[in-house]
Design an enzyme around this catalytic site. Structure first.
Site, PDB file in Angstrom:
ATOM      1  N   GLU A 169      19.806   6.170  -5.419  1.00 51.44           N
ATOM      2  CA  GLU A 169      18.770   5.290  -5.963  1.00 51.44           C
ATOM      3  C   GLU A 169      19.370   4.142  -6.769  1.00 51.44           C
ATOM      4  O   GLU A 169      20.268   4.340  -7.581  1.00 51.44           O
ATOM      5  CB  GLU A 169      17.813   6.105  -6.845  1.00 51.44           C
ATOM      6  CG  GLU A 169      16.840   5.304  -7.680  1.00 51.44           C
ATOM      7  CD  GLU A 169      15.967   4.359  -6.869  1.00 51.44           C
ATOM      8  OE1 GLU A 169      15.770   3.211  -7.320  1.00 51.44           O
ATOM      9  OE2 GLU A 169      15.476   4.751  -5.789  1.00 51.44           O
TER      10      GLU A 169
ATOM     11  N   ILE B 109       8.116   7.585  -0.777  1.00 50.89           N
ATOM     12  CA  ILE B 109       8.445   8.001   0.590  1.00 50.89           C
ATOM     13  C   ILE B 109       9.722   8.818   0.624  1.00 50.89           C
ATOM     14  O   ILE B 109       9.802   9.864   1.276  1.00 50.89           O
ATOM     15  CB  ILE B 109       8.553   6.772   1.509  1.00 50.89           C
ATOM     16  CG1 ILE B 109       7.187   6.091   1.639  1.00 50.89           C
ATOM     17  CG2 ILE B 109       9.080   7.160   2.891  1.00 50.89           C
ATOM     18  CD1 ILE B 109       7.221   4.760   2.365  1.00 50.89           C
TER      19      ILE B 109
ATOM     20  N   ALA C 160      14.679   6.539  -4.130  1.00 47.22           N
ATOM     21  CA  ALA C 160      13.992   7.677  -4.755  1.00 47.22           C
ATOM     22  C   ALA C 160      12.572   7.296  -5.141  1.00 47.22           C
ATOM     23  O   ALA C 160      12.085   7.647  -6.219  1.00 47.22           O
ATOM     24  CB  ALA C 160      14.770   8.158  -5.976  1.00 47.22           C
TER      25      ALA C 160
ATOM     26  N   HIS D 139     -13.899  27.432 -16.132  1.00 41.67           N
ATOM     27  CA  HIS D 139     -12.768  28.311 -16.426  1.00 41.67           C
ATOM     28  C   HIS D 139     -12.760  29.473 -15.432  1.00 41.67           C
ATOM     29  O   HIS D 139     -13.803  30.064 -15.164  1.00 41.67           O
ATOM     30  CB  HIS D 139     -12.901  28.865 -17.840  1.00 41.67           C
ATOM     31  CG  HIS D 139     -11.847  29.890 -18.184  1.00 41.67           C
ATOM     32  ND1 HIS D 139     -10.550  29.532 -18.477  1.00 41.67           N
ATOM     33  CD2 HIS D 139     -11.910  31.247 -18.244  1.00 41.67           C
ATOM     34  CE1 HIS D 139      -9.856  30.627 -18.724  1.00 41.67           C
ATOM     35  NE2 HIS D 139     -10.658  31.683 -18.594  1.00 41.67           N
TER      36      HIS D 139
ATOM     37  N   LYS E  70      -2.916  -3.509  17.204  1.00 35.32           N
ATOM     38  CA  LYS E  70      -1.752  -3.778  18.040  1.00 35.32           C
ATOM     39  C   LYS E  70      -1.349  -2.564  18.874  1.00 35.32           C
ATOM     40  O   LYS E  70      -0.902  -2.708  20.014  1.00 35.32           O
ATOM     41  CB  LYS E  70      -0.585  -4.223  17.158  1.00 35.32           C
ATOM     42  CG  LYS E  70       0.685  -4.561  17.900  1.00 35.32           C
ATOM     43  CD  LYS E  70       1.758  -5.072  16.938  1.00 35.32           C
ATOM     44  CE  LYS E  70       3.045  -5.444  17.679  1.00 35.32           C
ATOM     45  NZ  LYS E  70       4.086  -5.945  16.739  1.00 35.32           N
TER      46      LYS E  70
ATOM     47  N   LEU F 190      11.137  10.641  -1.727  1.00 36.27           N
ATOM     48  CA  LEU F 190      11.004  11.963  -2.324  1.00 36.27           C
ATOM     49  C   LEU F 190      10.115  12.876  -1.485  1.00 36.27           C
ATOM     50  O   LEU F 190      10.399  14.076  -1.359  1.00 36.27           O
ATOM     51  CB  LEU F 190      10.448  11.836  -3.743  1.00 36.27           C
ATOM     52  CG  LEU F 190      11.394  11.198  -4.755  1.00 36.27           C
ATOM     53  CD1 LEU F 190      10.729  11.095  -6.116  1.00 36.27           C
ATOM     54  CD2 LEU F 190      12.700  11.973  -4.867  1.00 36.27           C
TER      55      LEU F 190
END
Length: 464
Positions: free
Chosen positions: A201, A182, A179, A443, A32, A184
């Protein structure tokens, strides 16, 4: 005559188109908007991650580099340059989709697509109209941001996720309604750049689908970062007056209405399947009560030649879920025995620290009556995390109490989105916690945290 027309060029659509072309199909893809890539590449996943990374660097330069013995002096924000970098990344990736279409012989069309019959799609772009004939149609049009009663998105003072990527100047006070992922992520961006951020929230927790233990720990960390939270409340209105917005909310448990005055409001209350004006009614494609398209295990609708994937069908609205569905959908058209294990699809929240999970959380296992064992290991006990100055968080593995098969994994910490991939693969192959624990991990790496969490399932961590 095309073998397949894909409507929508987001991650689900363009990946499906490419896989179909690889299998020898003559493919067209209709978008679109003026650029390919859908919401994810244009106004979603990619630009938000660019801003998240830039804002993290800005905050690090202001507050954390001194810990490494790096003194910078006065650190200044160039918001215009930060936005230009974001736009450059978006341009590179959306242009890349166009290149991939050419490489794979896919015909790309820009315009509004309407399904006019089970085998025809009309594409309108300005005065130009094309009617494309096809054997099959795949709907991959994604989703759009939703709002709530009493709050009207005006794309100026009250914005959705798209508008939150364009704010200028940095808001003095940003109210975020919702909350979830998106809210946060974008709330974190603007908090790092200097905004006071207040999050309202509906639920009594942040990150609704997340494991409760992880969500609680993440909330404590985000509060330390300066974000303010008011949970378990219902937002009833938002009124713009000049350069300010008054947001009204009330406790769900009852009580007097409260108000907050801010200069910007971000509405991040979820998304809805985007199927408007597609012409579904022209061919009788069935949808559910939430407007999502009903499909079978082959992603076929009740109209034999029409398929759908991604955000327009059931399941979490994740770009990588749509990608997997796109591939499986076109492979099944060719009788390839592809499948998707929805329990092994990870979710990631790109805050700092990141939050990632795959499979079941503790609450789901308890509700299902499944006996499990839990192994946890903190980032603070890992050498690489200490070197990175990123010791917040932990990894948690949930394994079947009898078989030791991994049922779920949850990570709160730096680079959790990368670390969760190991556990997603492990679950795809039906691995046990013992399999992870017995596998060598380099490690010093953050990946050792996953190994130690697997060892913890059996009560035998080595470094804590």
């Amino acid at each position: 005559m095309y073998d397949l027309i894909v409507i929508g060029s987001g991650p689900g659509g363009y990946i499906a188109a490419i896989r179909a072309a690889q299998l020898g199909m003559k493919v067209a893809c209709v978008e679109k908007y003026d650029t390919f890539g859908g919401t994810c590449l244009n106004v979603g996943c990619i630009p938000s991650k660019a801003l998240l990374e830039s804002s993290e660097r800005f905050e690090e330069a202001q507050h954390s580099l001194a810990d490494h013995g790096i003194e910078l002096g006065d650190v200044k924000l160039d918001l215009a340059k930060m936005m230009a970098r974001k736009n450059q990344i978006v341009g590179q990736l959306t242009g890349g989709v166009g290149f991939l279409f050419k490489k794979n012989g896919i015909d790309g069309f820009h315009g509004t697509a309407t399904i006019t019959s089970a085998n025809t799609v009309r594409v309108v772009s300005g005065e130009d109209k094309n009617v494309l004939e096809t054997k099959r149609i795949l709907i991959a049009t994604g989703s759009k941001p939703s709002s709530i009663p009493g709050v009207t998105i005006d794309k100026d003072r009250i914005v959705d996720s798209t508008g939150a990527l364009l704010l200028d100047p940095v808001p003095k006070h940003l109210v975020v309604i919702g909350a979830g992922v998106i809210g946060l992520e974008l709330g974190s961006v603007w908090a790092r750049l200097g905004s006071k951020v207040t999050v309202l929230e509906w639920l009594p927790k942040i990150l609704g689908p997340a494991d409760n233990e992880v969500a609680k720990a993440a909330l404590r960390i985000f509060k330390k970062q300066g974000l303010e939270f008011t949970l378990d409340v219902k937002v009833t209105g938002a009124v713009v007056d000049g350069d300010s917005v008054t947001v009204t909310y009330e406790p769900k448990a009852g009580g007097d209405p409260q108000t907050i005055v801010a200069d910007r409001v971000l509405v991040s209350t979820g998304r809805y399947a985007y199927t408007a004006d597609l012409g579904l009614e022209n061919v009788g494609v069935a949808t559910d009560a939430r407007g999502r398209i009903d499909v079978d295990d082959h992603f076929r609708t009740n109209v034999e030649s029409i398929y759908a994937i991604g955000d327009v069908i059931r399941g979490p609205m994740l770009a990588h879920k749509a990608e997997e569905e796109g591939v499986v959908c076109v492979e099944r058209m060719h009788n390839i025995g592809a499948h998707i294990n929805y329990d092994a699809i990870p979710s990631v929240v790109y805050t700092h620290p990141e939050v990632a999970w795959v499979g079941k959380n503790e609450e789901e296992l308890k509700e299902a009556g499944i006996k499990y064992r839990k192994g946890k290991f903190p980032f603070s006990a890992n050498g690489r995390a200490k070197a990175l100055n990123a010791t917040d968080g932990f990894a948690k593995i949930l394994a079947d109490a009898t078989t030791d098969r991994i049922l779920g994994a949850h990570i709160l910490g730096a680079r959790a989105g990368e670390m969760i991939a190991e556990l997603a693969v492990a679950m795809e192959f039906g691995a046990s916690a013992e399999d992870i624990a017995r596998s060598s991990h380099a490690h010093p790496t953050l990946a050792e945290i996953v190994k130690e969490a697997a060892l913890a399932v059996d009560g035998r961590t080595l470094n804590a």
